[in-house]
Design a protein around this motif. Structure first.
Motif, mmCIF file in Angstrom:
data_model
loop_
_atom_site.group_PDB
_atom_site.id
_atom_site.type_symbol
_atom_site.label_atom_id
_atom_site.label_comp_id
_atom_site.label_asym_id
_atom_site.label_seq_id
_atom_site.Cartn_x
_atom_site.Cartn_y
_atom_site.Cartn_z
ATOM 1 N N VAL A 111 0.853 -1.190 0.000
ATOM 2 C CA VAL A 111 0.000 0.000 0.000
ATOM 3 C C VAL A 111 0.888 1.238 0.000
ATOM 4 O O VAL A 111 1.950 1.255 0.617
ATOM 5 C CB VAL A 111 -0.873 0.012 1.287
ATOM 6 C CG1 VAL A 111 -1.646 1.311 1.402
ATOM 7 C CG2 VAL A 111 -1.817 -1.166 1.312
ATOM 8 N N ARG A 112 0.430 2.262 -0.733
ATOM 9 C CA ARG A 112 1.082 3.570 -0.666
ATOM 10 C C ARG A 112 0.029 4.562 -0.201
ATOM 11 O O ARG A 112 -1.106 4.537 -0.666
ATOM 12 C CB ARG A 112 1.584 3.940 -2.068
ATOM 13 C CG ARG A 112 2.946 4.553 -2.097
ATOM 14 C CD ARG A 112 3.480 4.640 -3.499
ATOM 15 N NE ARG A 112 2.535 5.117 -4.476
ATOM 16 C CZ ARG A 112 2.127 6.399 -4.581
ATOM 17 N NH1 ARG A 112 2.616 7.311 -3.752
ATOM 18 N NH2 ARG A 112 1.271 6.756 -5.515
ATOM 19 N N ALA A 113 0.371 5.429 0.747
ATOM 20 C CA ALA A 113 -0.608 6.399 1.242
ATOM 21 C C ALA A 113 -0.063 7.798 1.001
ATOM 22 O O ALA A 113 1.139 8.041 1.178
ATOM 23 C CB ALA A 113 -0.857 6.182 2.740
ATOM 24 N N GLU A 114 -0.949 8.693 0.596
ATOM 25 C CA GLU A 114 -0.525 10.066 0.301
ATOM 26 C C GLU A 114 -1.234 11.025 1.229
ATOM 27 O O GLU A 114 -2.232 11.642 0.854
ATOM 28 C CB GLU A 114 -0.841 10.413 -1.160
ATOM 29 C CG GLU A 114 -0.008 9.639 -2.162
ATOM 30 C CD GLU A 114 -0.357 9.992 -3.602
ATOM 31 O OE1 GLU A 114 -1.196 10.878 -3.825
ATOM 32 O OE2 GLU A 114 0.220 9.367 -4.505
ATOM 33 N N HIS A 115 -0.787 11.108 2.476
ATOM 34 C CA HIS A 115 -1.275 12.165 3.353
ATOM 35 C C HIS A 115 -0.288 12.393 4.500
ATOM 36 O O HIS A 115 0.551 11.554 4.798
ATOM 37 C CB HIS A 115 -2.706 11.924 3.848
ATOM 38 C CG HIS A 115 -2.937 10.569 4.449
ATOM 39 N ND1 HIS A 115 -2.575 10.260 5.718
ATOM 40 C CD2 HIS A 115 -3.490 9.454 3.925
ATOM 41 C CE1 HIS A 115 -2.901 9.020 5.968
ATOM 42 N NE2 HIS A 115 -3.456 8.497 4.903
ATOM 43 N N TRP A 116 -0.433 13.551 5.124
ATOM 44 C CA TRP A 116 0.556 13.988 6.117
ATOM 45 C C TRP A 116 0.647 13.040 7.311
ATOM 46 O O TRP A 116 1.746 12.728 7.774
ATOM 47 C CB TRP A 116 0.202 15.395 6.609
ATOM 48 C CG TRP A 116 0.347 16.447 5.574
ATOM 49 C CD1 TRP A 116 1.272 16.486 4.572
ATOM 50 C CD2 TRP A 116 -0.465 17.618 5.410
ATOM 51 N NE1 TRP A 116 1.097 17.598 3.796
ATOM 52 C CE2 TRP A 116 0.042 18.309 4.282
ATOM 53 C CE3 TRP A 116 -1.549 18.144 6.096
ATOM 54 C CZ2 TRP A 116 -0.513 19.513 3.843
ATOM 55 C CZ3 TRP A 116 -2.095 19.332 5.655
ATOM 56 C CH2 TRP A 116 -1.586 20.001 4.548
ATOM 57 N N THR A 117 -0.524 12.595 7.809
ATOM 58 C CA THR A 117 -0.500 11.738 8.998
ATOM 59 C C THR A 117 0.345 10.497 8.731
ATOM 60 O O THR A 117 1.100 10.049 9.585
ATOM 61 C CB THR A 117 -1.931 11.300 9.377
ATOM 62 O OG1 THR A 117 -2.819 12.358 9.095
ATOM 63 C CG2 THR A 117 -2.020 10.935 10.834
ATOM 64 N N ASN A 118 0.218 9.955 7.513
ATOM 65 C CA ASN A 118 0.992 8.766 7.172
ATOM 66 C C ASN A 118 2.487 9.067 7.188
ATOM 67 O O ASN A 118 3.272 8.298 7.745
ATOM 68 C CB ASN A 118 0.584 8.245 5.796
ATOM 69 C CG ASN A 118 1.436 7.074 5.361
ATOM 70 O OD1 ASN A 118 1.348 6.000 5.948
ATOM 71 N ND2 ASN A 118 2.289 7.270 4.375
ATOM 72 N N ALA A 119 2.880 10.191 6.583
ATOM 73 C CA ALA A 119 4.314 10.521 6.524
ATOM 74 C C ALA A 119 4.896 10.657 7.927
ATOM 75 O O ALA A 119 6.012 10.200 8.207
ATOM 76 C CB ALA A 119 4.521 11.804 5.722
ATOM 77 N N VAL A 120 4.114 11.248 8.832
ATOM 78 C CA VAL A 120 4.605 11.469 10.207
ATOM 79 C C VAL A 120 4.645 10.149 10.990
ATOM 80 O O VAL A 120 5.660 9.806 11.615
ATOM 81 C CB VAL A 120 3.702 12.502 10.927
ATOM 82 C CG1 VAL A 120 4.059 12.601 12.399
ATOM 83 C CG2 VAL A 120 3.826 13.858 10.247
#
Ligand SMILES: Cc1cc2nc3c(=O)[nH]c(=O)nc-3n(C[C@H](O)[C@H](O)[C@H](O)COP(=O)(O)OP(=O)(O)OC[C@H]3O[C@@H](n4cnc5c(N)ncnc54)[C@H](O)[C@@H]3O)c2cc1C
Length: 235
Positions: A111-120
């Motif tokens: 899975v790849r996720a594109e949002h800030w919460t995921n990056a943090v």
């Protein structure tokens, strides 16, 4: 929005836009944009021409992974990682954020996720794994994204893709708030979409973190709904 929020919630969101005066044209593509600043013409593939002062293009994103070609890493729509966000076939290379395609145990897929919460959240997990190589922690996020549209605070937690909502609390057309809840075949809550309803959101986030069975969660949620529908009394 059917892909990310399922068809029932997408329909409610479209009705919300239309009630606010937005005209939604679905199933039609754009073949060209001509004109100059402030006076643009958008041509659709059915021949329709739309006049516009401003055009906003939202057509998705692709991960910037081209520079990793030839690096020896497995790169397919991002850096392919194991459940610890470690690049497959390596011991000391990790990926974080939009570019990381990790193995999500809950979905049983990369899975790849594109949002800030995921990056943090992913960065915190990878920091742990770099510092504790003998005690690796799988990245198992409860995803959380939000959006504010026409007075709707839309909050999405967990996995809401694929199927229709198991339960709908509130009436999207009549109320200014509602919640759609998605349970899996084993009866576990997997995801939720909540609009303008913070108390339901708190319950659902807690349940998703703790892996609560839907049957255990339901009485608590019903209590919240009943409390909300009681007429307000003045002290
Ligand atoms: C228009 C837009 C709106 C968004 N709105 C939201 C929102 O409302 N809420 C939300 O949660 N998320 C939103 N996102 C997504 C969010 O911005 C990303 O998920 C997040 O920024 C990912 O963080 P990241 O560190 O993985 O990548 P990025 O923030 O993209 O950072 C990657 C960095 O690496 C740099 N880089 C790339 N290649 C190289 C190289 N070869 N060498 C050196 N540096 C390099 C880039 O320049 C960039 O600075 C939005 C994204 C876009 C584009």
């Amino acid at each position: 929005m059917t892909r990310s929020l399922s068809t029932d919630v997408a329909g409610a969101a479209m009705a919300m836009h239309e009630a606010a005066g937005v005209r939604c044209l679905m199933g039609v593509g754009v073949t060209g944009i001509t004109g100059r600043k402030g006076q643009l013409t958008v041509t659709l593939d059915d021949g329709t021409e739309l006049r516009a002062a401003t055009v906003v293009v939202g057509i998705g994103a692709v991960p910037n992974d081209g520079w990793l070609a030839g690096s020896g890493l497995t790169v397919e729509n991002g850096v392919v990682c194991d459940e610890y966000c470690r690049a497959v076939g390596t011991t000391h290379v990790y990926a974080v954020g939009d570019v990381a395609r990790w193995f999500d145990r809950a979905r049983g897929a990369h899975v790849r996720a594109e949002h800030w919460t995921n990056a943090v959240d992913q960065a915190a997990c990878v920091a742990h794994n770099i510092l504790h190589p003998t005690n690796l922690r799988a990245y198992e996020p409860v995803e959380f994204v939000w959006s504010d549209q026409h007075g709707w605070k839309i909050q999405v937690v967990g996995d809401t893709t694929g199927s229709a909502a198991t339960t709908l609390l509130g009436d999207p057309t009549a109320d200014r708030r509602f919640a759609a809840l998605y349970a899996d075949g084993q009866g576990l809550l997997r995801g939720t979409v909540v609009v303008n309803w913070p108390r339901v959101m708190v319950q659902c986030r807690k349940a998703l973190r703790e892996g609560t069975a839907w049957s255990d969660l339901e009485p608590g949620l019903r209590a919240v709904v009943n409390a909300a529908s009681r007429p307000e009394t003045k002290a």
